[in-house]
Scaffold this motif. Structure first.
Motif, PDB file in Angstrom:
ATOM      1  N   ALA A  14       0.660  -1.094   0.054  1.00  0.00           N
ATOM      2  CA  ALA A  14       0.083   0.242   0.007  1.00  0.00           C
ATOM      3  C   ALA A  14       0.997   1.187  -0.022  1.00  0.00           C
ATOM      4  N   CYS A  15       1.935   1.035   1.020  1.00  0.00           N
ATOM      5  CA  CYS A  15       2.747   2.299   0.497  1.00  0.00           C
ATOM      6  C   CYS A  15       3.363   2.547  -0.609  1.00  0.00           C
ATOM      7  N   ASN A  16       3.503   1.523  -1.076  1.00  0.00           N
ATOM      8  CA  ASN A  16       4.421   1.581  -2.567  1.00  0.00           C
ATOM      9  C   ASN A  16       4.099   1.654  -2.690  1.00  0.00           C
ATOM     10  N   GLU A  17       2.777   1.916  -3.078  1.00  0.00           N
ATOM     11  CA  GLU A  17       0.845   2.227  -4.334  1.00  0.00           C
ATOM     12  C   GLU A  17       1.562   3.774  -4.038  1.00  0.00           C
ATOM     13  N   VAL A  18       1.365   4.122  -2.459  1.00  0.00           N
ATOM     14  CA  VAL A  18       1.426   6.250  -3.468  1.00  0.00           C
ATOM     15  C   VAL A  18       2.866   6.522  -3.291  1.00  0.00           C
ATOM     16  N   LEU A  19       3.818   6.077  -3.119  1.00  0.00           N
ATOM     17  CA  LEU A  19       4.994   6.242  -3.873  1.00  0.00           C
ATOM     18  C   LEU A  19       5.418   7.061  -5.033  1.00  0.00           C
ATOM     19  N   ASN A  20       4.559   5.181  -5.350  1.00  0.00           N
ATOM     20  CA  ASN A  20       5.193   4.892  -6.737  1.00  0.00           C
ATOM     21  C   ASN A  20       4.331   6.044  -7.832  1.00  0.00           C
ATOM     22  N   ASN A  21       2.818   6.290  -7.309  1.00  0.00           N
ATOM     23  CA  ASN A  21       2.575   6.606  -8.095  1.00  0.00           C
ATOM     24  C   ASN A  21       1.850   8.450  -7.781  1.00  0.00           C
ATOM     25  N   ILE A  22       2.720   8.621  -6.921  1.00  0.00           N
ATOM     26  CA  ILE A  22       1.940   9.935  -6.389  1.00  0.00           C
ATOM     27  C   ILE A  22       2.396  11.623  -7.668  1.00  0.00           C
ATOM     28  N   ASP A  23       3.514  10.864  -7.855  1.00  0.00           N
ATOM     29  CA  ASP A  23       4.066  12.050  -8.939  1.00  0.00           C
ATOM     30  C   ASP A  23       3.171  12.406  -9.678  1.00  0.00           C
ATOM     31  N   LYS A  24       2.436  11.406  -9.775  1.00  0.00           N
ATOM     32  CA  LYS A  24       1.501  11.229 -11.646  1.00  0.00           C
ATOM     33  C   LYS A  24       0.345  12.503 -10.571  1.00  0.00           C
ATOM     34  N   LEU A  25      -0.144  13.091  -9.400  1.00  0.00           N
ATOM     35  CA  LEU A  25      -0.898  13.756  -9.206  1.00  0.00           C
ATOM     36  C   LEU A  25      -0.168  15.852  -9.940  1.00  0.00           C
ATOM     37  N   GLN A  26       0.060  16.330 -11.324  1.00  0.00           N
ATOM     38  CA  GLN A  26       0.686  16.935 -11.231  1.00  0.00           C
ATOM     39  C   GLN A  26       0.323  18.368 -10.338  1.00  0.00           C
ATOM     40  N   HIS A  27      -0.669  18.063 -10.328  1.00  0.00           N
ATOM     41  CA  HIS A  27      -1.221  19.221  -9.888  1.00  0.00           C
ATOM     42  C   HIS A  27      -1.435  19.463  -7.750  1.00  0.00           C
ATOM     43  N   LEU A  28      -0.830  18.144  -7.326  1.00  0.00           N
ATOM     44  CA  LEU A  28      -0.765  18.544  -6.241  1.00  0.00           C
ATOM     45  C   LEU A  28       0.135  18.897  -5.806  1.00  0.00           C
ATOM     46  N   ASN A  29      -0.231  20.001  -4.164  1.00  0.00           N
ATOM     47  CA  ASN A  29       0.340  20.946  -3.838  1.00  0.00           C
ATOM     48  C   ASN A  29       1.399  20.376  -3.116  1.00  0.00           C
ATOM     49  N   PRO A  30       2.796  20.739  -3.775  1.00  0.00           N
ATOM     50  CA  PRO A  30       4.556  20.556  -3.425  1.00  0.00           C
ATOM     51  C   PRO A  30       4.384  20.274  -1.836  1.00  0.00           C
ATOM     52  N   SER A  31       4.046  21.089  -1.061  1.00  0.00           N
ATOM     53  CA  SER A  31       4.145  20.842   0.681  1.00  0.00           C
ATOM     54  C   SER A  31       3.830  19.757   1.166  1.00  0.00           C
ATOM     55  N   LEU A  32       2.544  19.598   0.042  1.00  0.00           N
ATOM     56  CA  LEU A  32       1.375  17.568   0.791  1.00  0.00           C
ATOM     57  C   LEU A  32       2.690  16.876  -0.109  1.00  0.00           C
ATOM     58  N   ARG A  33       2.757  17.320  -1.284  1.00  0.00           N
ATOM     59  CA  ARG A  33       3.497  15.772  -1.990  1.00  0.00           C
ATOM     60  C   ARG A  33       4.367  14.985  -1.142  1.00  0.00           C
ATOM     61  N   LYS A  34       5.194  16.445  -0.557  1.00  0.00           N
ATOM     62  CA  LYS A  34       6.653  15.859  -0.279  1.00  0.00           C
ATOM     63  C   LYS A  34       6.108  14.643   2.059  1.00  0.00           C
ATOM     64  N   ARG A  35       5.461  15.537   2.139  1.00  0.00           N
ATOM     65  CA  ARG A  35       4.316  15.046   3.744  1.00  0.00           C
ATOM     66  C   ARG A  35       3.828  13.999   2.733  1.00  0.00           C
ATOM     67  N   TYR A  36       3.474  13.994   2.484  1.00  0.00           N
ATOM     68  CA  TYR A  36       3.001  12.106   1.815  1.00  0.00           C
ATOM     69  C   TYR A  36       3.938  11.301   1.799  1.00  0.00           C
ATOM     70  N   ILE A  37       5.237  11.880   1.049  1.00  0.00           N
ATOM     71  CA  ILE A  37       5.557  10.928   0.974  1.00  0.00           C
ATOM     72  C   ILE A  37       6.585  10.633   1.931  1.00  0.00           C
ATOM     73  N   GLY A  38       6.462  11.351   2.930  1.00  0.00           N
ATOM     74  CA  GLY A  38       7.448  11.166   4.395  1.00  0.00           C
ATOM     75  C   GLY A  38       6.519  10.192   5.078  1.00  0.00           C
ATOM     76  N   GLU A  39       5.250  10.645   5.231  1.00  0.00           N
ATOM     77  CA  GLU A  39       4.194   9.553   5.959  1.00  0.00           C
ATOM     78  C   GLU A  39       4.590   7.824   5.490  1.00  0.00           C
ATOM     79  N   ALA A  40       4.265   8.161   4.111  1.00  0.00           N
ATOM     80  CA  ALA A  40       3.656   6.874   3.387  1.00  0.00           C
ATOM     81  C   ALA A  40       5.531   5.370   3.838  1.00  0.00           C
ATOM     82  N   LYS A  41       6.492   6.983   3.723  1.00  0.00           N
ATOM     83  CA  LYS A  41       8.459   5.861   4.046  1.00  0.00           C
ATOM     84  C   LYS A  41       8.044   5.878   4.740  1.00  0.00           C
ATOM     85  N   PHE A  42       8.044   5.834   6.131  1.00  0.00           N
ATOM     86  CA  PHE A  42       7.671   5.637   7.676  1.00  0.00           C
ATOM     87  C   PHE A  42       6.854   5.245   7.784  1.00  0.00           C
TER      88      PHE A  42
END
Length: 525
Positions: free
Chosen positions: A100-128
């Protein structure tokens, strides 16, 4: 696996065209920025459960479960095999969480309009969360397959185990990245309660080093959390485990439960029959004996004042907050007290009255949720990491480094005991006359009593390499006054065996090895 091929009416439809009748990656990750949040929230659901936390203690000298099939009885007594259901369930659920974490990390860059700070935070949460799952896996299985992509069925049947040291390095690298780059905030507002913080990442990093006895790194990290984290012990030990106090000043990480939408039914497994339970899970005498006297002395000390005929008098107050013994009580929703009688053959809850009663003469009190809904459904959050754990890690690291002194004692062990309810100098003052080995036992025992039934005892007895000492021979319940062999009247609950050449690692599930011939087995399994 059976694959069914269905002919399509039109041969012009591409292989990566999204199906019309269900959500797929192609459609899910092409939507708005909420897709990332929804996927990330799924990762949180997989983080941990109340059931997993409590059953974990049943494979240690803290507790026993009389349920042999789906839970941890066979692990506790050493009879488990490569086909053990619980071992397989841990393997499966942790890898489901990693996927489930890899799904997020492998696909999150497809959301081009995602706020950059949120993208960074979401990646951090999934990696944790992914790091947390890998930590749970390698501390049980040693070398495990490590990957950061969503595996295909074919890939999952070919991947081999990654050496434990490499898994640890990958976990630390992920944690370093999200800590050093400030991917995660130090705290959240009320709408994001329970999300991963920078401090949770640092605490997990400390645990990784703790398991490998890297005392200098443990000290450095816990020093930083203590000085800069802003955490403090919650004033009431028992209050820590109440719904009304969730997310308090001591909680660094907890799994989020909520009445109706996500609940546990674990109380049914530990409450006495008169409270609607059937006591599948019961504390052991060994845990009861670990609680010291109010004067700071162990019950084995001839000068402690311990009276075997009145065993619960003048004991560490955490005993009464954690374990239900005869004369102790549950506080009900209306404020009244439900006193429990555990005595053999007495009342509805007494030992040996029925198969629903305690197997040890004790019931569990910690995690009792008086706000429960019908059929003992509870929305109480299991606490995964709390500040007292940080203090205890710091004390242990200082001891092993040779820097444990009155100042460290006063900053770690003493406040924990003050919060617990100790007032006598014998319990609160630094025991300067004790040797390093004696102080080690004091700190280890403090850790056991403070964190009892919170799912941490197994990791401790494994990393301390004492499991073969505490999990061999008879596990006992309370004293009935009857002579049973050489046990001085304490009931024999279960005979346990722990093979030091085998049981410090769990077996790789045979089911998975049958599917994947590249998965080798741990020694002597």
């Amino acid at each position: 696996m059976t694959v069914i091929f269905v002919s399509l009416i039109s041969s012009c439809i591409g292989l990566d065209t999204a199906p019309y009748d269900r959500e797929t990656d192609l459609t899910f990750w092409s939507k708005d920025s909420l897709s990332a949040l929804k996927a990330l929230n799924t990762c949180y659901i997989n983080l941990a459960t109340m059931d997993e936390q409590l059953w974990s203690d049943c494979m240690t000298d803290n507790a026993y479960t009389k349920q042999p099939s789906a839970y941890t009885q066979s692990i506790g007594n050493g009879s488990y095999s490569t086909a053990d259901n619980y071992v397989k369930s841990v393997w499966d659920t942790k890898y489901a969480g990693i996927r489930a974490c890899n799904e997020v990390l492998n696909n999150i860059d497809k959301l081009q309009h995602l706020n950059p700070s949120l993208r960074k935070r979401y990646i951090g949460e999934a990696k944790f969360i992914r790091a947390y799952h890998y930590y749970q896996l390698y501390t049980k299985f040693g070398a495990v397959p490590y990957f950061t992509n969503v595996l295909s069925v074919k890939e999952s049947q070919q991947i081999s185990r990654t050496p434990k040291e490499q898994v640890v390095n990958h976990v630390l690298a992920d944690l370093d990245e999200i800590i050093n780059e400030d991917d995660l905030p130090s705290s959240y507002g009320p709408d994001d309660k329970g999300r991963i913080t920078k401090w949770a990442a640092m605490a997990l990093k400390a645990k990784v080093y703790l398991f490998d006895s890297n005392w200098q790194r443990v000290k450095e990290i816990t020093d930083t959390i203590i000085k800069q984290g802003g955490f403090k012990l919650f004033p009431s030990y028992s209050g820590l485990f109440e719904v009304a106090n969730e997310g308090n000043s001591e909680v660094i990480l907890d799994a989020q439960y909520r009445s109706v939408s996500r609940e546990s039914n674990i109380m049914y497994s530990f409450l006495p029959p008169s409270m609607g339970g059937y006591s599948q899970l019961s504390p052991l005498q060994s845990l009861v004996d670990s609680y010291i006297m109010l004067n700071g002395k162990s019950i084995s000390d001839q000068s402690s004042g311990y009276d075997e005929n009145n065993p619960y008098v003048n004991r560490d107050p955490r005993l009464a907050a954690t374990i239900m013994y005869t004369g102790n009580f549950y506080t009900l929703a209306d404020g009244t007290k439900k006193v429990i009688n555990c005595q053999k053959g007495e009342g509805q809850d007494g030992y040996n009255v029925s198969s629903d009663c305690t197997a040890t003469g004790y019931y569990l009190k910690k995690w009792w949720d008086r706000t429960y809904r019908a059929t003992l459904q509870s929305g109480l959050n299991p606490i995964l990491i709390r500040y007292a754990d940080i203090l205890l890690m710091n004390a242990e690291a200082n001891l092993e480094l040779g820097t444990f002194d009155a100042t460290v004692w006063n900053n770690t062990i003493k406040p924990i005991r003050v919060r617990a309810g100790f007032t006598e100098n014998g319990a609160l003052d630094f025991p300067s006359s004790k040797t390093k080995d004696e102080l080690r036992e004091v700190i280890r025992n403090e850790r056991r009593c403070e964190l009892a039934m919170e799912g941490l005892r197994r990791e401790d007895i494994i990393r301390w390499k004492i499991a073969d000492k505490v999990l061999n021979g008879w596990a006992h319940g309370f004293k009935t006054g009857e002579t049973v062999g050489t046990d001085n009247g304490y009931i024999r609950v279960e005979h346990r065996q722990f093979d030091a050449n085998k049981h410090y690692l769990w077996p790789i599930p045979q089911y998975d090895r049958d599917l994947n011939k590249n998965l080798d087995q741990n020694p002597n399994w």
